[in-house]
Structures are given as structure tokens and as C-alpha cells.
Design a protein around this motif. Structure first.
Motif, PDB file in Angstrom:
ATOM      1  N   ASN A 267     -13.890   7.150  14.398  1.00 29.55           N
ATOM      2  CA  ASN A 267     -13.749   8.147  15.730  1.00 29.55           C
ATOM      3  C   ASN A 267     -14.442   7.399  16.966  1.00 29.55           C
ATOM      4  O   ASN A 267     -14.528   8.022  17.804  1.00 29.55           O
ATOM      5  CB  ASN A 267     -14.173   9.502  15.530  1.00 29.55           C
ATOM      6  N   GLY A 268     -15.012   6.124  16.557  1.00 23.57           N
ATOM      7  CA  GLY A 268     -15.640   5.472  17.704  1.00 23.57           C
ATOM      8  C   GLY A 268     -17.084   5.696  17.996  1.00 23.57           C
ATOM      9  O   GLY A 268     -17.827   5.201  18.716  1.00 23.57           O
ATOM     10  N   GLU A 269     -17.445   6.797  17.246  1.00 23.56           N
ATOM     11  CA  GLU A 269     -18.881   7.354  17.582  1.00 23.56           C
ATOM     12  C   GLU A 269     -20.111   6.502  17.288  1.00 23.56           C
ATOM     13  O   GLU A 269     -21.212   6.517  17.281  1.00 23.56           O
ATOM     14  CB  GLU A 269     -19.132   8.780  17.032  1.00 23.56           C
ATOM     15  N   ALA A 270     -19.851   5.418  16.242  1.00 24.40           N
ATOM     16  CA  ALA A 270     -20.694   4.484  15.790  1.00 24.40           C
ATOM     17  C   ALA A 270     -20.264   3.078  15.408  1.00 24.40           C
ATOM     18  O   ALA A 270     -18.712   3.283  15.284  1.00 24.40           O
ATOM     19  CB  ALA A 270     -21.328   4.934  14.344  1.00 24.40           C
ATOM     20  N   GLU A 271     -20.788   1.931  15.295  1.00 21.03           N
ATOM     21  CA  GLU A 271     -20.243   0.954  14.884  1.00 21.03           C
ATOM     22  C   GLU A 271     -19.660   0.782  13.522  1.00 21.03           C
ATOM     23  O   GLU A 271     -20.383   1.399  12.721  1.00 21.03           O
ATOM     24  CB  GLU A 271     -21.253  -0.290  14.876  1.00 21.03           C
ATOM     25  N   LEU A 272     -18.460   0.231  13.513  1.00 24.62           N
ATOM     26  CA  LEU A 272     -17.925   0.556  12.286  1.00 24.62           C
ATOM     27  C   LEU A 272     -18.571  -0.332  11.005  1.00 24.62           C
ATOM     28  O   LEU A 272     -19.031   0.114   9.944  1.00 24.62           O
ATOM     29  CB  LEU A 272     -16.439  -0.363  12.125  1.00 24.62           C
ATOM     30  N   GLU A 273     -19.150  -1.350  11.382  1.00 24.48           N
ATOM     31  CA  GLU A 273     -20.001  -2.271  10.413  1.00 24.48           C
ATOM     32  C   GLU A 273     -21.143  -1.517  10.109  1.00 24.48           C
ATOM     33  O   GLU A 273     -21.824  -1.193   8.683  1.00 24.48           O
ATOM     34  CB  GLU A 273     -20.481  -3.519  11.083  1.00 24.48           C
ATOM     35  N   GLU A 274     -22.112  -0.419  10.800  1.00 22.85           N
ATOM     36  CA  GLU A 274     -22.831   0.327  10.797  1.00 22.85           C
ATOM     37  C   GLU A 274     -22.609   1.407   9.783  1.00 22.85           C
ATOM     38  O   GLU A 274     -23.235   1.715   8.630  1.00 22.85           O
ATOM     39  CB  GLU A 274     -23.394   0.592  11.892  1.00 22.85           C
ATOM     40  N   ARG A 275     -21.351   2.019   9.832  1.00 25.68           N
ATOM     41  CA  ARG A 275     -20.951   3.083   9.064  1.00 25.68           C
ATOM     42  C   ARG A 275     -20.393   2.663   7.647  1.00 25.68           C
ATOM     43  O   ARG A 275     -20.886   3.299   6.793  1.00 25.68           O
ATOM     44  CB  ARG A 275     -19.898   3.790   9.591  1.00 25.68           C
ATOM     45  N   ILE A 276     -19.854   1.245   7.469  1.00 30.77           N
ATOM     46  CA  ILE A 276     -19.485   0.863   6.220  1.00 30.77           C
ATOM     47  C   ILE A 276     -20.736   0.560   5.613  1.00 30.77           C
ATOM     48  O   ILE A 276     -20.863   0.894   4.345  1.00 30.77           O
ATOM     49  CB  ILE A 276     -18.620  -0.404   6.268  1.00 30.77           C
ATOM     50  N   SER A 277     -21.733  -0.293   6.158  1.00 29.10           N
ATOM     51  CA  SER A 277     -23.096  -0.533   5.322  1.00 29.10           C
ATOM     52  C   SER A 277     -23.871   0.802   4.967  1.00 29.10           C
ATOM     53  O   SER A 277     -24.290   0.934   3.875  1.00 29.10           O
ATOM     54  CB  SER A 277     -24.051  -1.333   6.427  1.00 29.10           C
ATOM     55  N   HIS A 278     -23.826   1.851   5.737  1.00 27.50           N
ATOM     56  CA  HIS A 278     -24.319   3.197   5.424  1.00 27.50           C
ATOM     57  C   HIS A 278     -23.641   3.756   4.230  1.00 27.50           C
ATOM     58  O   HIS A 278     -24.216   4.373   3.328  1.00 27.50           O
ATOM     59  CB  HIS A 278     -24.257   4.077   6.732  1.00 27.50           C
ATOM     60  N   ALA A 279     -22.113   3.833   4.381  1.00 31.48           N
ATOM     61  CA  ALA A 279     -21.532   4.222   3.221  1.00 31.48           C
ATOM     62  C   ALA A 279     -21.567   3.419   1.888  1.00 31.48           C
ATOM     63  O   ALA A 279     -21.593   3.904   0.919  1.00 31.48           O
ATOM     64  CB  ALA A 279     -20.031   4.262   3.687  1.00 31.48           C
ATOM     65  N   LEU A 280     -21.897   2.297   1.754  1.00 29.01           N
ATOM     66  CA  LEU A 280     -21.863   1.522   0.725  1.00 29.01           C
ATOM     67  C   LEU A 280     -23.405   1.377   0.076  1.00 29.01           C
ATOM     68  O   LEU A 280     -23.815   0.817  -0.711  1.00 29.01           O
ATOM     69  CB  LEU A 280     -21.397  -0.048   1.032  1.00 29.01           C
ATOM     70  N   ASP A 281     -24.293   1.717   0.890  1.00 29.93           N
ATOM     71  CA  ASP A 281     -25.987   1.787   0.777  1.00 29.93           C
ATOM     72  C   ASP A 281     -26.103   2.245  -0.964  1.00 29.93           C
ATOM     73  O   ASP A 281     -25.800   3.394  -1.088  1.00 29.93           O
ATOM     74  CB  ASP A 281     -26.668   2.171   1.691  1.00 29.93           C
ATOM     75  N   ALA A 282     -26.445   1.549  -1.597  1.00 32.70           N
ATOM     76  CA  ALA A 282     -27.024   1.884  -2.860  1.00 32.70           C
ATOM     77  C   ALA A 282     -25.698   2.206  -3.882  1.00 32.70           C
ATOM     78  O   ALA A 282     -26.121   3.017  -4.783  1.00 32.70           O
ATOM     79  CB  ALA A 282     -27.955   2.997  -2.851  1.00 32.70           C
ATOM     80  N   ARG A 283     -24.778   2.087  -3.360  1.00 33.06           N
ATOM     81  CA  ARG A 283     -23.543   2.402  -4.067  1.00 33.06           C
ATOM     82  C   ARG A 283     -22.936   1.219  -4.866  1.00 33.06           C
ATOM     83  O   ARG A 283     -22.735   0.126  -4.147  1.00 33.06           O
ATOM     84  CB  ARG A 283     -22.514   2.964  -3.448  1.00 33.06           C
TER      85      ARG A 283
END
Length: 879
Positions: A267-283
Motif C-alpha cells: 500500500n506504499g506505507e513502507a519499503e517493500l524490502e523492509e516488509r518482505i524482510s519483516h515477513a520472512l524473519d525467522a521463518r
């Protein structure tokens, strides 16, 4: 035939074909296996026939994975128990039956015979006591085919009403992601067991972050990746995602494409790379990236991703090596071929993989075909001439409808050397594959050949309607259906079901061939223009439904067409139809917002702006491009320059006479102003209120409701709770009246959170429940997380320690998976959970332990009252 077990499998949509695992001995029941496959395919299901049957040395991990991916077990038993390998106690036949999950319905067919192995008799006796299994005797292959087809149809019919839940939501609202699901192999995979095992070992070792399957087009890289993904799901407990990159031509689109597959809404509210890294963290996840060669310049992005997400592993298919650190290369080999000049083996158990593939595919068009003493040399010659390339062999086998093996071998012997000589600049196997396609196409009538070349303009998949729309003035106009059917029969076009409709596709190398031929004829731009015009028309037909009652259906249809939407807008920009490109992008503003594609659209718009100096554009197009380019900047890098840029958009829209769009730009400018560190709250409030009035006058209910939400958030931050509630009330009312479920869920989540903070627990709970059901129906992960957190807060306020803690953790799992995080001002559940932790630490700890193991369906069931869960049970079952 009566099933007495309690298993009730869900009826799947056509895009998620029911998979039927067929187990039998190989040689003894070869004809029966063909009959079973014909029955399964007759019902549009997918037969799972592991490497042509139970083998002397069955790779247990592989067929366990196949079984876990299947929905129905079909066992066919004759006289033989099957071979027991050294060191094993049972045959592969019995092992497959034992490994079939208890929940899986089992249909058993026993061939009438006077003799039967004692161990098989014992196995059948045990099966007869299994209440999840049903069995029948049969005498002939034809009788077996009819029984299997009838029993599968009955099994579906018995369970259809049980699986169907009538919801008050839109009937087609539940739209699971079709992108990230591992594709179903619709034909038997042959000759890859050792390769699958080798790649699995690479992934098991955990020392390589990127495993690249490298080879020429047509060698089977994608199929190997799919089969490996299916065979390694036990290694990746947090998920396996399949990301097709075939229609992705700009390196800058790699991150948006990965985020879409992961379920991350951009939705543009955060850098995609940041959101992807957050989503993949420890998974521990496996991400399959298919057809990477065309965006190989984006390879360093993978290094950044696996650096911040060290548990994620990438399986890449590419024609060229990525040359990044952490990459392990597996060169995909050709299928094994008959050695020397020897003929193909008459014994199926000793055939090379290439011959086995040819026979299997030939039998699809000529039932009963097999290797004989008369054709064994020709079959071997065909496989050797085609260098064991699977796609080349499939194309040759498809010609068995009209030619004999001798005829195919003769024509290949004459054509391939000449054709491959014309493309000497390609590596050897590339030349062979290209020459085989050329030979196969050369046998087509002119109309079919012309159609195939025109199909090259489509991206990934397409419908018959789209094909027919391109036919005006073409040689195949009015003959699309028949010509397309012939191309399907010739294995040049694939047909499958997706989203409840029949769609078609070309393999990447066939598409390249087709578009290359079209360019050589000077026809590419003309056909691409027709393609862009068709999808522009589709967009303008569907776009009006995005803001109201047709929202769910429009989002679903546009999602299925996304690759061609990309291709269309790319063509419009490339051919300097810049105003058309701007209109195309602006018409889909609501779709970009709901589905989250702003980073992708921004790339197109920046390219458009770069070209405006040489190719003038209207003021409205300039406003559209700047607005979409500044959207992400507004959230991620707010500045006075961004505010000023959106103000310029207001001016340009106004001067162009587009008051509706000018009002939306005004609302965006106010929102950008709010992101500044020391913002002028009064000015932002005034701009938002002005925008609401102008949008109401323009009849733009969607944008009016969204702007009311922004006013409510602003009032909440300013601690004017009564004003905030009034704005949320108005937003929810507008959205509900217009049938805009998405905005209704956004407004409802905020209103219920605020009501909870004000101590109106019962009122808040009612809306938390309502918005959670809406979000489930929309397959809106963020909304589900918000709803679970809201009901968690209610449970915590009422002292339900275990339930509150379990819901909090389940919501947190969703948040991490899709990489979302919120401003603390709008979080309501954590303070109450911490208070409860001090009162009942053991209950909270137990709930947190349980919450980590909940599926989305489990969490929703825990959150909702029984009657409310019944309304969404079908929708949540797809997650």
C-alpha cells in the motif's frame, strides 16, 4: 460403493484441482493405470502417478510428499504384491497405502483373478477393515475406468452440500491467492527421481541460500522445481511459495512480485524490502523463482533478502547462472537416452527415461501405443536426435496422432540438421530445442501457424475471449476455437482451469519462438496494439465495479489477468501511447490500493514521465503519473517536496477539468502533510474536509469513504474521540451503502478499536466480529489480524487469559508473515494482555504456546461465535 469414514474433504475450485494419487504395481497393471488416469482426467482432476508406479527402490520421502499433496487415494491391486527391496520389510505398494494420511478417502479396486500373492491377500484383508476405504472388484480395464470415474463423481457429490456454506457476503468474495500455490503437474513426471533427490539434498544441507536450476529452455527446469517443491515441504514448515517471473521483464518488479506471492499488500506505507524482510524473519520458507533469466540484473536483491532473512531459501530456475554469493548451481541434465545405436527396450522396466516419456505422451494421443520390435529403433532415434530434451520429445510424441514413429524419425532426420544450422549462434541444446519447435510448427496448417505466432503477445495465460478479440483481420479470424484446440492437441498450447474458467498458456520458449516469428514478419506491434486495446477495454468494463457491489468479482478477474495487464501497459508506454497508459493506470487506482501494487505502477509512471519530453502528454496524464509516483514517497519519505508535488497534481487535475481526481489529489496532499514531523493539523483537517465535500459532489463514494477514514485517524491522534467516531461512522455508512466491503472493513476495524478504548466493550466486540468475517471473505490478511487482535482485547478485558493470549500470538504470526506493523496509537490489545499477564501468568503462557500452532482457520474459529464461524468456514478453509 459406500464410504464409512468421517473424512469430509473440501470441494475445491477448478484452479485448485483435486489430486488423485494412483497406487499399483507397474508392469502387471500398466493398462489399468492408463484406465485410471483417463477416469481421473475425465472429471478434470489431476492424476498423481508417481514415476509410473511403485518401484523396487521407492524414494520414500518423495512419494510421501506426493501423498501429502493429494486428496484421494486410488489403489489398484491384481495378483502381485510387488517387490520387497533389500533391507525393507514391505513392498512399495503396501508402503504407499500405509503412508496415505488417515484423513484421505481411499478407493480400492481389486482385479478378479484366480491367483494372488499371499501377502497381497493379507493387505487386502486389512484394507477391508479400514473405515476410510471402500473397495470393489473389477474384470476389465474399461470396467475399471467407469468405476473410478463414477466413484470419484459420487464422492464429490456426497460432500458438496457439506462443504458449501451459505454466507451473507458476496458469493465470490473469497479469493485465495492463485499465484503462490505450487502448480499442479497435469502429466506424469518421468526420469527425474534422482534429480529431485539431489536437489532435495542440496536444500536439506542448509549451506546454500540460493539453489539455481540451470539449463536451456525445454529441458524441464520448471517441472523439476515444481516437483522438488512438492517433495521438500517437510523441510520448510513455514511455507513454500511459487513465484512465476515469466511476465516480469523489469528488474525493479522482482520485489513487488515476490511480495504479492507472499501475501504482502504493497500500500506504499513502507519499503517493500523492509516488509518482505519483516515477513520472512525467522521463518523457514522456500521461495521458488521461475524463469529468472530475463531479470538477472536483479539477482543482488536476493543477496539482500537472504541476508536479512537467514531462514529463507530460494530455488531459482534460469537459463543463465546468477553469479551471486550463496548460489549453488545444479545443471539440469537431459533425460537418459538409449545408448549407442541400440533400439529402445521392449521391456518397460529397462527403458531409458527419454523413451518412457515418449511412450507415455504418445499414449495420450494414440491409446495402446507401445515399443515393439518394429518401431524400437525409430523411437530410440527420435529420442537421440532430440537429445533427451523433454519438451522436444513431447512435441514429437504429439505428432503420433498423424504420423508413425518411422515417419517422425524420418522427418526429424531431414529437418533438424538444416533448421539448427540456421541458428548457429545458440548453444547446441538451445539450437536443438528451437529447431524442434520450428519442425513441429512447420507441420501445422497456415491458419494454426499464424495463430500460434499471434499468441506470442499474451503474457503467461489468456482466455478464448481474449484470443477471439485479437482475430479481426487475421488469417484465423472466426476459426480461433478450432485452431486453438489443434494447438492444444499438438502440445504447443496448454489448457487448464483457473478461477472457474478455462485458460490457455504457452511455455516460455514457445512464446519466445512465436513472438520472434511475429517480429520477423513485421506484425508484432500491430498485434500487441490489439492486445493492449482489448485489455484496456476490459479494464474500463471492470473498473466501475471496484468501488461498490462488484468489487470482489472485479478484483478477482483483474487478479487473474494481472500478467496481461502488465503487458498491456508496458506496450502502451513502449509505443508512446502515453495518455492511454496514464488513463489505464488511473482507472485501476482502487485495484492498486486493494491488491497492493503501488511500487509496480510507480515504475511504469516514472518511465512515462521520462518520455514526455519527446512525446508530449496531457496535463491530466502528467497529474496521474506524478500522483502514482509520489504515493509511496508520501508514506516512506514524507517531505515538503512531496506535499508540494501532490499540490501540483491538484492544479493539473483542476486545469484539465477533472474535479473528481483533483479532490482525490487534495486528500492525498493532506495525508502527506500529516506524515511530516511537525505538521499543521488544522490545515490538514481543512484540506481533508474540503476533499470530502468535493468527492461527495462528484459522486465518488469510494474516495469519500477513504477520506472520512483519514479524518477519523487524524481526529483520534488529536484526541478528539467523538469527532473520530463520527468520521468512522460516516465512512462505514458510505462504504456499506455502496457495497464497498474493503473500505467497510478498514473503517470498522478503526471504529471498533476506538470504541474499545472508550470502554464500550460489547459494542466493540460486535464490530470486531463483523469486520473479521468480512476480512475472511475478502482474503484480507491485515483485516484478519486486526480482527483477531480486537477479539483478543475483548477476551483479555473479560479475563479469558488462554483465549486472549492464543489470539494475540495467532494475529502476530499473520502480521509477521505479511510484514505489517502499526502506529502504537491504534493498538488496543497489548496493554490489556499485559495486565492479564500479571493476574494469570500461567494462563497467558499456555495460550501463547497454543497460539503459535494455530492455523488461520483455527484462530478464526477460536475468535468467532459458532454461528458466525459457520458463515465463513468455507472461505477460511482455502487459507
Amino acid at each position: 460403493m459406500v464410504m464409512t469414514g468421517d473424512t469430509r474433504p473440501v470441494i475445491r475450485t477448478p484452479d485448485q484441482r483435486i489430486r488423485v494419487f494412483v497406487s499399483s504395481t507397474l508392469h502387471e497393471l500398466a493398462g489399468e493405470r492408463r484406465a485410471a488416469r483417463a477416469a481421473v482426467e475425465r472429471l478434470q482432476m489431476a492424476p498423481v502417478m508417481f514415476e509410473l508406479g511403485a518401484r523396487p527402490h521407492p524414494p520414500r520421502d518423495l512419494y510421501r510428499a506426493y501423498l501429502e499433496q493429494s486428496d484421494v487415494f486410488v489403489g489398484i491391486y491384481g495378483a502381485s504384491y510387488g517387490w520387497v527391496a533389500p533391507g525393507e520389510e514391505i513392498s512399495g505398494l503396501e508402503d504407499e497405502y500405509r503412508l496415505a494420511p488417515a484423513r484421505m478417502p481411499k478407493l480400492i479396486y481389486i482385479k478378479s483373478t484366480d491367483e494372488r500373492d499371499d501377502r497381497l491377500r493379507a493387505l487386502i484383508a486389512r484394507i477391508q477393515t479400514d473405515d476410510t476405504a471402500a473397495y470393489l472388484h473389477f474384470r476389465s480395464e474399461q470396467e475399471l475406468e467407469e468405476q473410478v470415474a463414477g466413484d470419484l463423481a459420487t464422492l464429490l457429490a456426497e460432500r458438496f452440500d457439506e462443504s458449501r456454506v451459505i454466507s451473507e457476503l458476496e458469493p465470490d468474495v473469497a479469493v485465495p491467492s492463485l499465484i503462490s500455490r505450487i502448480p499442479v503437474p497435469y502429466t506424469t513426471t518421468i526420469g527425474r527421481a534422482d534429480d529431485i533427490a539431489t536437489v532435495r539434498d542440496m536444500l536439506t544441507a542448509g549451506t546454500d541460500r540460493v539453489v539455481s536450476l540451470i539449463g536451456p529452455g525445454g529441458i524441464g527446469k520448471s517441472r523439476l522445481a515444481i516437483e522438488t517443491a512438492l517433495a521438500t515441504e517437510d523441510l520448510f514448515p513455514d511455507g513454500t511459495y511459487f513465484v512465476p517471473l515469466e511476465g516480469v521483464l523489469e528488474p525493479g518488479l522482482l520485489l513487488p512480485t515476490i511480495s504479492f506471492a507472499l501475501g504482502i499488500r504493497d500500500n506504499g506505507e513502507a519499503e517493500l524490502e523492509e516488509r518482505i524482510s519483516h515477513a520472512l524473519d525467522a521463518r523457514r520458507v522456500l521461495i521458488v523463482l521461475d524463469n529468472f533469466e530475463q531479470i538477472v540484473d536483479a539477482a543482488p536483491v536476493l543477496v539482500r533478502l537472504y541476508t536479512v532473512a537467514p531462514s529463507a531459501v530460494f530455488l531459482v530456475t534460469s537459463r543463465i547462472v546468477l553469479h551471486i554469493r550463496g548460489e549453488r548451481v545444479f545443471d539440469v541434465p537431459s533425460l537418459s537416452m538409449p545408448v549407442g545405436g541400440f533400439p529402445a527396450s521392449l521391456d518397460a522396466s529397462t527403458r531409458s527415461a527419454a523413451v518412457a516419456l515418449f511412450v507415455d505422451r504418445a499414449q495420450a494421443v494414440r491409446p495402446g501405443f507401445d515399443v515393439t520390435a518394429d518401431n524400437a529403433q525409430d523411437v530410440a532415434d527420435i529420442c537421440r536426435r532430440l537429445e533427451g530434451l523433454p519438451l522436444a520429445i513431447e512435441l514429437a510424441a504429439a505428432k503420433m496422432r498423424i504420423l508413425t514413429p518411422s515417419g517422425i524419425a524420418e522427418r526429424l532426420g531431414k529437418s533438424l540438421p538444416l533448421l539448427s544450422a540456421a541458428v548457429r549462434d545458440l548453444p547446441e541444446r538451445h539450437r536443438t530445442m528451437r529447431a524442434t519447435i520450428d519442425w513441429s510448427v512447420g507441420l501445422l496448417p497456415e491458419v494454426q501457424r499464424d495463430l500460434l505466432e499471434d499468441l506470442g503477445v499474451f503474457a503467461t495465460r489468456f482466455t478464448l475471449d481474449a484470443v477471439e478479440a485479437l482475430g479481426a483481420g487475421r488469417s484465423w479470424d472466426g476459426q480461433a476455437l478450432d485452431a486453438l484446440s489443434a494447438l492444444v492437441d499438438g502440445s504447443l498450447v496448454k489448457q487448464f482451469d483457473m478461477g472457474g474458467r478455462s485458460v490457455f498458456s504457452l511455455l516460455a520458449i514457445v512464446r519466445e519462438y512465436a513472438i520472434g516469428r511475429l517480429k520477423a514478419r513485421g506484425e508484432a506491434d500491430r498485434v500487441r496494439a490489439a492486445h493492449a486495446d482489448y485489455y484496456s477495454g476490459l479494464v474500463h468494463r471492470l473498473a466501475p465495479g471496484l468501488g461498490g457491489t462488484g468489487q470482489a468479482d472485479a478484483v478477482r478477474q483483474l487478479g487473474l489477468e494481472l500478467p496481461n495487464l502488465r503487458a498491456a501497459v508496458r506496450h502502451l508506454v513502449y509505443t508512446n501511447r502515453l495518455d492511454d497508459a496514464g488513463d489505464f493506470a488511473w482507472s485501476l487506482l482502487i485495484y492498486w490500493w486493494i491488491s497492493g501494487f503501488f511500487a509496480e505502477v510507480r515504475l511504469w509512471m516514472l518511465e512515462l514521465l521520462e518520455k514526455q519530453h519527446a512525446h508530449p502528454i496531457t496535463q491530466r496524464t502528467r497529474a496521474v503519473a506524478w500522483f502514482l509516483a509520489l504515493w509511496g514517497e508520501m508514506w516512506q519519505r514524507p517531505s515538503e517536496q512531496v506535499v508540494a508535488g501532490l499540490g501540483e497534481c491538484v492544479r493539473l487535475f483542476t486545469e484539465a477539468g477533472d474535479d473528481d481526481s483533483a479532490a482525490m489529489a487534495l486528500a492525498a496532499r493532506a495525508t502527506a502533510r500529516i506524515q511530516l514531523q511537525d505538521f499543521d493539523a488544522e490545515k490538514a483537517d481543512a484540506e481533508l474536509r474540503e476533499a470530502v465535500g468535493r468527492l461527495r459532489d462528484a459522486g465518488n463514494a469510494w474516495a469519500e469513504a477513504i477520506t472520512e477514514v483519514s479524518l477519523g485517524r487524524l481526529a483520534w491522534v488529536r484526541e478528539s474521540t467523538s469527532d473520530a467516531l463520527a468520521h468512522f461512522d460516516r465512512a462505514a455508512e458510505i462504504a456499506e451503502q455502496g457495497g464497498d466491503l474493503f473500505t467497510r472493513s478498514v473503517a470498522g476495524n478503526l471504529r471498533s478499536r476506538l470504541n474499545f478504548q472508550l470502554g464500550r466493550i460489547d459494542v466493540a466486540e460486535i464490530e470486531f466480529v463483523h469486520t473479521l468475517t468480512i476480512s475472511v471473505g475478502l482474503h484480507y490478511d491485515e483485516g484478519v489480524a486486526y480482527g483477531l487482535e480486537g477479539i483478543c482485547a475483548v477476551a483479555a478485558a473479560r479475563g479469558e487469559a488462554w483465549r486472549a493470549a492464543a489470539l494475540a500470538v495467532a494475529a502476530g504470526v499473520i502480521r509477521r508473515r505479511i510484514g505489517i506493523f502499526d502506529a502504537e496509537a491504534f493498538t488496543v490489545h497489548t496493554p490489556y494482555l499485559e495486565i492479564l499477564r500479571g493476574r494469570d501468568a500461567a494462563g497467558v503462557a499456555a495460550g501463547e504456546g497454543a497460539g503459535a500452532d494455530l492455523t488461520v482457520a483455527d484462530a478464526v474459529k477460536l475468535a468467532l461465535p459458532g454461528d458466525e464461524f459457520a458463515r465463513v468456514a468455507e472461505a477460511v478453509s482455502h487459507w
